[in-house]
Design an enzyme around this catalytic site. Structure first.
Site, PDB file in Angstrom:
ATOM      1  N   CYS A 256       7.730  11.515  57.434  1.00 29.94           N
ATOM      2  CA  CYS A 256       8.474  11.734  58.676  1.00 29.94           C
ATOM      3  C   CYS A 256       9.469  12.878  58.511  1.00 29.94           C
ATOM      4  O   CYS A 256       9.679  13.667  59.411  1.00 29.94           O
ATOM      5  CB  CYS A 256       9.187  10.454  59.063  1.00 29.94           C
ATOM      6  SG  CYS A 256       9.834  10.453  60.729  1.00 29.94           S
TER       7      CYS A 256
ATOM      8  N   CYS B 181       9.368  24.361  50.248  1.00 36.41           N
ATOM      9  CA  CYS B 181       9.321  23.915  51.648  1.00 36.41           C
ATOM     10  C   CYS B 181      10.711  23.377  51.985  1.00 36.41           C
ATOM     11  O   CYS B 181      11.695  23.905  51.490  1.00 36.41           O
ATOM     12  CB  CYS B 181       8.220  22.873  51.860  1.00 36.41           C
ATOM     13  SG  CYS B 181       8.450  21.362  50.913  1.00 36.41           S
TER      14      CYS B 181
END
Ligand SMILES: [Zn+2]
Length: 384
Positions: free
Chosen positions: A189, A342
């Site tokens: 998530c 990332c």
């Protein structure tokens, strides 16, 4: 047989008492009932709030995390004043303020195969508000083995799903998906993002199913998967069938105890995985900054989505989103040092696996992602 309601409780629940399907007897039934809510996050927040407001007499809350600022966009049981506090404590305070007539028990620990049976034992119904694979399989197996209903919910960006897995009357989760997906196949998530209202919609549906079950009214989602799309505002249903060969609820079950999937699941039960297990494939933000300062030639590859560059960037990094990385391997120089990053290290760990299996050896993962860089090297960058 069911507990009486006090004068205060009769007043508090008057809108329930006016409904013939609930009435005084139904409200007493709700007061006598119990529910375990696993997770006090996006789904667990509305579930716990509505069950408490409805007067479910005994509510259990399981979580192991602390409230963070980035939770507040959707985890509505917590408030700004609770940032940094233990989530189950924060949620209990809110629930007891909402309804002092109920008992709230908290479990400040991860829900695992070793404690799941003990924690779930006093509760009639189990609601999975965690939306991760290890807990989903653990909850499913626990409910099959103990004969309890499992109220399921999942959210991704604008789409949500809900169902009730109750092996006594219908299929379980393993009837549909016998095993979790392989590592790295599912974004967490934290990486995928979610519209803040979406878990509100799905969690409210989970709470509705729980109350219906506890009252024994209506037609439940047993045997049906609800698929909700917030952008289209569409609700669709898929019929689910029980698998007679199911490993846990079938005629000849192979699974007779609880299993933890922490090591090989795409989404870990613990959210904060930041890199590959082998430390040699990692580089810290400070170490990377020192190398760049010394003028070492390093090809920095940012595998986030292009819209994330508007939030934060590292100078001279090339953006190749994870989804298209495999198609760009031919443009990369395997003799050069490469550092992948990332947001927090999950997607870049997956990118590292892609490069490693393509034969790249001088490649490393920035541990903790650009958020670690923002914390340790460039404090002008925002965290997200
Ligand atoms: Zn099954």
């Amino acid at each position: 047989m069911f507990p009486e309601l006090s004068r205060e409780e009769i007043l508090r629940y008057s809108r329930h008492l006016l409904i013939p399907e609930v009435g005084l007897d139904g409200q007493r039934k709700i007061k006598a009932s119990s529910a375990l809510v696993i997770g006090t996050g996006g789904l667990g927040s509305p579930v716990a709030l509505y069950l408490a407001a409805a007067g479910v007499g005994h509510i259990g809350l399981v979580d192991y995390d602390v409230v963070e600022e980035s939770n507040l966009q959707r985890q509505i049981v917590h408030g700004t004043g609770m940032v940094g506090k233990v989530k189950v404590e924060s949620a209990r305070l809110r629930l007891q303020d909402l309804n002092p007539f109920i008992q709230v028990d908290i479990f400040n620990e991860p829900f695992t195969s070793t404690n799941a049976m003990r924690i779930a034992e006093p509760f009639e119904i189990i609601i999975d508000g965690t939306d991760n694979f290890p807990t989903r399989y653990l909850t499913n197996d626990l409910c099959v083995l103990t004969g309890k209903p499992n109220v399921f919910g999942a959210v991704y960006r604008f789409e949500g799903q809900a169902s009730v897995f109750y092996a006594r009357e219908g299929p379980c989760y393993r009837c549909l998906f016998p095993e979790p997906p392989p590592p790295g196949m599912v974004p967490s998530c934290a990486d995928a993002g979610v519209l803040g209202i979406l878990p509100g919609t799905i969690g409210t549906i989970q709470a509705t199913e729980a109350i219906k079950f506890l009252l024994g009214i209506g037609t439940s989602l047993v045997g049906r998967l609800l698929i909700y799309n917030a952008l289209d505002m569409s609700f669709e249903y898929v019929k689910l069938k029980k698998n007679p060969e199911c490993k846990v609820c079938g005629a000849h079950p192979e699974i007779t105890g609880l299993v933890d999937y922490f090591e090989f699941c795409g989404v870990p039960g613990f959210d904060h995985v930041e890199g590959p297990a082998n430390a040699d494939w990692n580089i810290s933000a400070r170490e990377l900054a020192n190398k760049l300062k010394r003028g070492e030639k390093i090809h920095l590859i940012d595998v986030r989505e292009p819209h994330e560059l508007a939030i934060s960037q590292i100078t001279n990094a090339e953006n190749i989103p994870l989804g298209v990385l495999a198609a760009h391997l031919g443009e990369l120089d395997s003799t050069q040092d490469i550092v992948l990053f990332c947001k927090s290290g999950t997607r870049s760990t997956h990118a590292l696996e892609i490069l490693k299996s393509a034969g790249f050896r001088k490649v490393r993962n920035l541990r903790g992602g650009i958020n670690a860089w923002a914390r340790e090297v460039d404090r002008s960058l925002p965290l997200y």
